[in-house]
Design a protein around this motif. Structure first.
Motif, mmCIF file in Angstrom:
data_model
loop_
_atom_site.group_PDB
_atom_site.id
_atom_site.type_symbol
_atom_site.label_atom_id
_atom_site.label_comp_id
_atom_site.label_asym_id
_atom_site.label_seq_id
_atom_site.Cartn_x
_atom_site.Cartn_y
_atom_site.Cartn_z
ATOM 1 N N PHE A 125 -24.346 64.107 -23.686
ATOM 2 C CA PHE A 125 -23.033 64.591 -24.093
ATOM 3 C C PHE A 125 -22.635 63.917 -25.399
ATOM 4 O O PHE A 125 -22.977 62.780 -25.659
ATOM 5 C CB PHE A 125 -21.990 64.270 -23.016
ATOM 6 N N GLY A 126 -21.901 64.606 -26.205
ATOM 7 C CA GLY A 126 -21.302 64.014 -27.393
ATOM 8 C C GLY A 126 -21.815 64.616 -28.679
ATOM 9 O O GLY A 126 -23.003 64.635 -28.937
ATOM 10 N N ALA A 127 -20.896 65.095 -29.480
ATOM 11 C CA ALA A 127 -21.248 65.654 -30.779
ATOM 12 C C ALA A 127 -21.611 64.531 -31.748
ATOM 13 O O ALA A 127 -21.074 63.428 -31.679
ATOM 14 C CB ALA A 127 -20.076 66.463 -31.328
ATOM 15 N N SER A 128 -22.526 64.819 -32.660
ATOM 16 C CA SER A 128 -22.864 63.895 -33.741
ATOM 17 C C SER A 128 -21.922 64.188 -34.898
ATOM 18 O O SER A 128 -21.782 65.340 -35.313
ATOM 19 C CB SER A 128 -24.305 64.095 -34.191
ATOM 20 N N CYS A 129 -21.292 63.151 -35.414
ATOM 21 C CA CYS A 129 -20.276 63.353 -36.449
ATOM 22 C C CYS A 129 -20.629 62.610 -37.728
ATOM 23 O O CYS A 129 -21.184 61.521 -37.697
ATOM 24 C CB CYS A 129 -18.919 62.873 -35.949
ATOM 25 N N PHE A 130 -20.273 63.219 -38.833
ATOM 26 C CA PHE A 130 -20.431 62.634 -40.161
ATOM 27 C C PHE A 130 -19.054 62.596 -40.801
ATOM 28 O O PHE A 130 -18.379 63.620 -40.895
ATOM 29 C CB PHE A 130 -21.389 63.488 -41.001
ATOM 30 N N ILE A 131 -18.632 61.407 -41.228
ATOM 31 C CA ILE A 131 -17.309 61.232 -41.801
ATOM 32 C C ILE A 131 -17.451 60.887 -43.277
ATOM 33 O O ILE A 131 -18.251 60.033 -43.650
ATOM 34 C CB ILE A 131 -16.533 60.112 -41.079
ATOM 35 N N ARG A 132 -16.650 61.555 -44.104
ATOM 36 C CA ARG A 132 -16.659 61.286 -45.542
ATOM 37 C C ARG A 132 -15.234 60.974 -45.992
ATOM 38 O O ARG A 132 -14.309 61.726 -45.693
ATOM 39 C CB ARG A 132 -17.197 62.485 -46.301
ATOM 40 N N VAL A 133 -15.085 59.867 -46.722
ATOM 41 C CA VAL A 133 -13.793 59.456 -47.253
ATOM 42 C C VAL A 133 -13.845 59.596 -48.768
ATOM 43 O O VAL A 133 -14.717 59.012 -49.415
ATOM 44 C CB VAL A 133 -13.468 57.999 -46.863
ATOM 45 N N GLU A 134 -12.944 60.386 -49.326
ATOM 46 C CA GLU A 134 -12.821 60.558 -50.768
ATOM 47 C C GLU A 134 -11.372 60.314 -51.158
ATOM 48 O O GLU A 134 -10.497 61.099 -50.797
ATOM 49 C CB GLU A 134 -13.238 61.963 -51.198
ATOM 50 N N ASP A 135 -11.138 59.221 -51.876
ATOM 51 C CA ASP A 135 -9.785 58.811 -52.273
ATOM 52 C C ASP A 135 -8.917 58.675 -51.023
ATOM 53 O O ASP A 135 -9.154 57.807 -50.211
ATOM 54 C CB ASP A 135 -9.184 59.773 -53.280
ATOM 55 N N SER A 136 -7.913 59.538 -50.865
ATOM 56 C CA SER A 136 -7.039 59.436 -49.696
ATOM 57 C C SER A 136 -7.350 60.509 -48.650
ATOM 58 O O SER A 136 -6.643 60.611 -47.659
ATOM 59 C CB SER A 136 -5.577 59.557 -50.139
ATOM 60 N N TRP A 137 -8.405 61.286 -48.855
ATOM 61 C CA TRP A 137 -8.754 62.375 -47.937
ATOM 62 C C TRP A 137 -9.944 61.994 -47.072
ATOM 63 O O TRP A 137 -10.896 61.400 -47.535
ATOM 64 C CB TRP A 137 -9.094 63.646 -48.716
ATOM 65 N N VAL A 138 -9.883 62.393 -45.795
ATOM 66 C CA VAL A 138 -10.975 62.162 -44.848
ATOM 67 C C VAL A 138 -11.418 63.516 -44.310
ATOM 68 O O VAL A 138 -10.597 64.325 -43.880
ATOM 69 C CB VAL A 138 -10.524 61.265 -43.673
ATOM 70 N N LYS A 175 -15.002 71.221 -38.257
ATOM 71 C CA LYS A 175 -14.531 70.414 -39.377
ATOM 72 C C LYS A 175 -13.148 69.873 -39.047
ATOM 73 O O LYS A 175 -12.275 70.620 -38.623
ATOM 74 C CB LYS A 175 -14.475 71.271 -40.648
ATOM 75 N N LEU A 176 -12.957 68.570 -39.251
ATOM 76 C CA LEU A 176 -11.673 67.928 -39.041
ATOM 77 C C LEU A 176 -11.264 67.250 -40.343
ATOM 78 O O LEU A 176 -12.113 66.668 -41.028
ATOM 79 C CB LEU A 176 -11.762 66.883 -37.928
ATOM 80 N N THR A 177 -9.974 67.303 -40.680
ATOM 81 C CA THR A 177 -9.506 66.664 -41.903
ATOM 82 C C THR A 177 -8.269 65.832 -41.626
ATOM 83 O O THR A 177 -7.524 66.090 -40.675
ATOM 84 C CB THR A 177 -9.157 67.709 -42.994
ATOM 85 N N GLY A 178 -8.070 64.832 -42.451
ATOM 86 C CA GLY A 178 -6.892 63.982 -42.379
ATOM 87 C C GLY A 178 -6.710 63.309 -43.720
ATOM 88 O O GLY A 178 -7.570 63.400 -44.598
ATOM 89 N N ARG A 179 -5.571 62.619 -43.877
ATOM 90 C CA ARG A 179 -5.340 61.958 -45.154
ATOM 91 C C ARG A 179 -4.306 60.864 -45.018
ATOM 92 O O ARG A 179 -3.533 60.817 -44.060
ATOM 93 C CB ARG A 179 -4.879 62.955 -46.208
ATOM 94 N N CYS A 180 -4.308 59.985 -45.994
ATOM 95 C CA CYS A 180 -3.272 58.981 -46.195
ATOM 96 C C CYS A 180 -2.620 59.292 -47.534
ATOM 97 O O CYS A 180 -3.152 60.067 -48.321
ATOM 98 C CB CYS A 180 -3.880 57.580 -46.237
ATOM 99 N N ALA A 190 -14.401 65.200 -41.656
ATOM 100 C CA ALA A 190 -15.437 64.927 -40.661
ATOM 101 C C ALA A 190 -16.046 66.248 -40.201
ATOM 102 O O ALA A 190 -15.330 67.227 -39.975
ATOM 103 C CB ALA A 190 -14.855 64.175 -39.469
ATOM 104 N N TYR A 191 -17.358 66.257 -40.078
ATOM 105 C CA TYR A 191 -18.084 67.393 -39.517
ATOM 106 C C TYR A 191 -18.770 66.897 -38.251
ATOM 107 O O TYR A 191 -19.489 65.907 -38.283
ATOM 108 C CB TYR A 191 -19.133 67.925 -40.497
ATOM 109 N N CYS A 192 -18.529 67.588 -37.141
ATOM 110 C CA CYS A 192 -19.123 67.212 -35.858
ATOM 111 C C CYS A 192 -19.951 68.381 -35.335
ATOM 112 O O CYS A 192 -19.448 69.505 -35.232
ATOM 113 C CB CYS A 192 -18.048 66.844 -34.840
ATOM 114 N N HIS A 193 -21.211 68.098 -35.007
ATOM 115 C CA HIS A 193 -22.107 69.119 -34.456
ATOM 116 C C HIS A 193 -22.468 68.736 -33.028
ATOM 117 O O HIS A 193 -22.912 67.614 -32.775
ATOM 118 C CB HIS A 193 -23.374 69.241 -35.291
ATOM 119 N N ASN A 194 -22.273 69.669 -32.114
ATOM 120 C CA ASN A 194 -22.560 69.434 -30.700
ATOM 121 C C ASN A 194 -23.864 70.132 -30.317
ATOM 122 O O ASN A 194 -23.892 71.345 -30.187
ATOM 123 C CB ASN A 194 -21.406 69.960 -29.839
ATOM 124 N N PRO A 195 -24.945 69.379 -30.099
ATOM 125 C CA PRO A 195 -26.214 70.000 -29.713
ATOM 126 C C PRO A 195 -26.354 70.191 -28.204
ATOM 127 O O PRO A 195 -27.361 70.715 -27.742
ATOM 128 C CB PRO A 195 -27.254 69.000 -30.226
#
Length: 129
Positions: free
Chosen positions: A54-67, A109-114, A69-74
């Protein structure tokens, strides 16, 4: 002329080495937290049943104040993933995204920011009931 090139290169290296680790870190961050007992966690054997995967594999990228994440569930079970963003400044609000269902063989795809700087970002996982 050659002396000035060598001097400027030396100063550039010295400044890069003097930066704090957070400032010199690469913007691509693999910050997926694996819960204890997960098949990819340390100390678990290969004898676990395939139904426990169980559990998606996720890749998180931070650019300046933006985050982003891409999560793939195999796996065949639905994984509810959430992005958590912690901001560097005390006055900047931390955020938690809503749960997004990552179905079997699906990438979400998930996004967030500061407002200014991101201190950390991570993904939480939950089984869909």
């Amino acid at each position: 002329m050659r002396f000035f090139r060598l001097a400027s290169a030396t100063v550039a290296v010295a400044v890069a080495l003097a930066l704090p680790y957070e400032a010199a870190a690469h913007p691509r961050v693999k910050a997926d937290r694996v819960p204890a007992g997960h098949p990819t966690a340390l100390g678990t054997g290969d004898d676990e049943d395939a139904d426990d995967l169980f559990g998606a594999s996720c890749f998180i990228r931070v650019e300046d104040s933006w985050v982003t994440a891409y999560c793939h569930n195999p796996y065949p079970d639905i994984d509810l993933v959430r992005l958590h963003v912690e901001c560097a400044h005390w006055w900047d609000l931390d955020s938690d995204s809503r749960a997004v269902a990552a179905g079997p063989a699906q990438t979400v795809k998930l996004t967030g920011r500061c407002w200014q700087k991101v201190r950390s970002a991570w993904i939480s996982h939950q089984r869909a009931s």
